[in-house]
Write an enzyme that holds these catalytic residues in place. Structure first.
Site, PDB file in Angstrom:
ATOM      1  N   GLY A 152       0.786  -1.223   0.000  1.00 25.93           N
ATOM      2  CA  GLY A 152       0.000   0.000   0.000  1.00 25.93           C
ATOM      3  C   GLY A 152       0.819   1.274   0.000  1.00 25.93           C
ATOM      4  O   GLY A 152       0.316   2.336   0.392  1.00 25.93           O
ATOM      5  N   THR A 153       2.068   1.204  -0.470  1.00 24.85           N
ATOM      6  CA  THR A 153       2.888   2.422  -0.471  1.00 24.85           C
ATOM      7  C   THR A 153       2.359   3.464  -1.452  1.00 24.85           C
ATOM      8  O   THR A 153       2.407   4.668  -1.177  1.00 24.85           O
ATOM      9  CB  THR A 153       4.354   2.094  -0.792  1.00 24.85           C
ATOM     10  OG1 THR A 153       4.414   1.362  -2.021  1.00 24.85           O
ATOM     11  CG2 THR A 153       4.978   1.260   0.321  1.00 24.85           C
ATOM     12  N   MET A 164      -3.348  -6.776  -7.773  1.00 23.25           N
ATOM     13  CA  MET A 164      -2.843  -7.920  -8.520  1.00 23.25           C
ATOM     14  C   MET A 164      -3.956  -8.798  -9.090  1.00 23.25           C
ATOM     15  O   MET A 164      -3.760  -9.997  -9.312  1.00 23.25           O
ATOM     16  CB  MET A 164      -1.930  -8.763  -7.615  1.00 23.25           C
ATOM     17  CG  MET A 164      -0.792  -7.980  -6.997  1.00 23.25           C
ATOM     18  SD  MET A 164       0.239  -7.122  -8.224  1.00 23.25           S
ATOM     19  CE  MET A 164       1.009  -8.522  -9.014  1.00 23.25           C
ATOM     20  N   ASN A 213      -4.674   3.174 -13.799  1.00 20.73           N
ATOM     21  CA  ASN A 213      -3.560   2.362 -13.317  1.00 20.73           C
ATOM     22  C   ASN A 213      -2.247   3.044 -13.692  1.00 20.73           C
ATOM     23  O   ASN A 213      -2.190   3.808 -14.660  1.00 20.73           O
ATOM     24  CB  ASN A 213      -3.612   0.971 -13.951  1.00 20.73           C
ATOM     25  CG  ASN A 213      -2.512   0.053 -13.446  1.00 20.73           C
ATOM     26  OD1 ASN A 213      -2.298  -0.082 -12.245  1.00 20.73           O
ATOM     27  ND2 ASN A 213      -1.802  -0.576 -14.362  1.00 20.73           N
ATOM     28  N   HIS A 270       1.660   1.970 -14.740  1.00 18.43           N
ATOM     29  CA  HIS A 270       2.443   0.811 -15.176  1.00 18.43           C
ATOM     30  C   HIS A 270       3.910   1.219 -15.288  1.00 18.43           C
ATOM     31  O   HIS A 270       4.214   2.292 -15.824  1.00 18.43           O
ATOM     32  CB  HIS A 270       1.930   0.324 -16.543  1.00 18.43           C
ATOM     33  CG  HIS A 270       2.630  -0.896 -17.053  1.00 18.43           C
ATOM     34  ND1 HIS A 270       2.336  -2.157 -16.591  1.00 18.43           N
ATOM     35  CD2 HIS A 270       3.620  -1.041 -17.971  1.00 18.43           C
ATOM     36  CE1 HIS A 270       3.111  -3.041 -17.205  1.00 18.43           C
ATOM     37  NE2 HIS A 270       3.905  -2.381 -18.048  1.00 18.43           N
TER      38      HIS A 270
END
Length: 202
Positions: free
Chosen positions: A12-13, A90, A107, A109
């Protein structure tokens, strides 16, 4: 302010960085809920520390994939989420969630998509592929999430050089810095738009 729902799986960083940026006013938004497919995820602990609803939703509690997808959609909707962020999540996002939040699932990437994306391309595997390809630059991409892995429209990209002698760890360290910066800057920009993702709907 827009309300962000975060899906995370492990430490959760990235979620913490977004929480901090919202608290500091860098992003004109609030984190409305954090959902994790991992009951022991530190992301859920971070949510609880900040008084943010923390919800474990996985195939452990919803064995049927459609039921799980509906539960995620329902949780996001119940918390009045405007924009969904995948922060080290994930699992593939299901069709119900993608329909409900069409063009509003984001998201980040760790490569310059469309290079080095797709199923199984995350973490060290991405940076190993960069090295194997002999790329002289890599970087990070913030993009809209669609039905297929890493194929949605890019919202922003930032490059970093691949220097002679770099290994996977060196590339990962450089990309991680720009990845976090790019995500925060992009979320800050999206938070100021009446339609957070604008043209991405097309």
């Amino acid at each position: 302010m827009i309300r962000i729902g975060i899906l995370a799986s492990h430490a959760g960083t990235t979620a913490q960085a977004v929480i901090d940026a919202c608290h500091e006013g860098t992003i004109a938004a609030t984190v409305a809920v954090i959902i994790s497919n991992n009951a022991d995820s530190q992301a859920l602990d971070r949510a609880r520390t900040h008084g943010i609803p923390a919800v474990h939703l996985s195939r452990t509690v919803h064995p049927d994939p459609d039921d799980l997808d509906q539960a995620i959609t329902g949780t996001l909707t119940a918390n009045d989420v405007d924009l969904v962020l995948l922060a080290g999540y994930m699992r593939k996002v299901g069709p119900s969630t993608l329909r409900r939040y069409h063009g509003k699932v984001v998201n980040v990437h760790p490569a310059l998509l469309p290079r080095h994306g797709g199923r199984g391309m995350y973490g060290a595997a991405v940076h190993a592929a960069v090295l194997a390809s002999g790329d002289q630059v890599t970087g990070a991409t913030v993009h809209i999430v669609t039905e297929e892995y890493d194929t949605g429209p890019a919202l922003a990209q930032r490059q970093v050089a691949v220097d002679p002698g770099d290994d996977v760890a060196a590339i990962e360290a450089k990309v991680r810095v720009v990845e976090r910066q790019l995500l925060i800057e992009t979320l800050a920009r999206l938070a100021l738009s009446p339609d957070p993702t604008g043209p991405a709907r097309g």
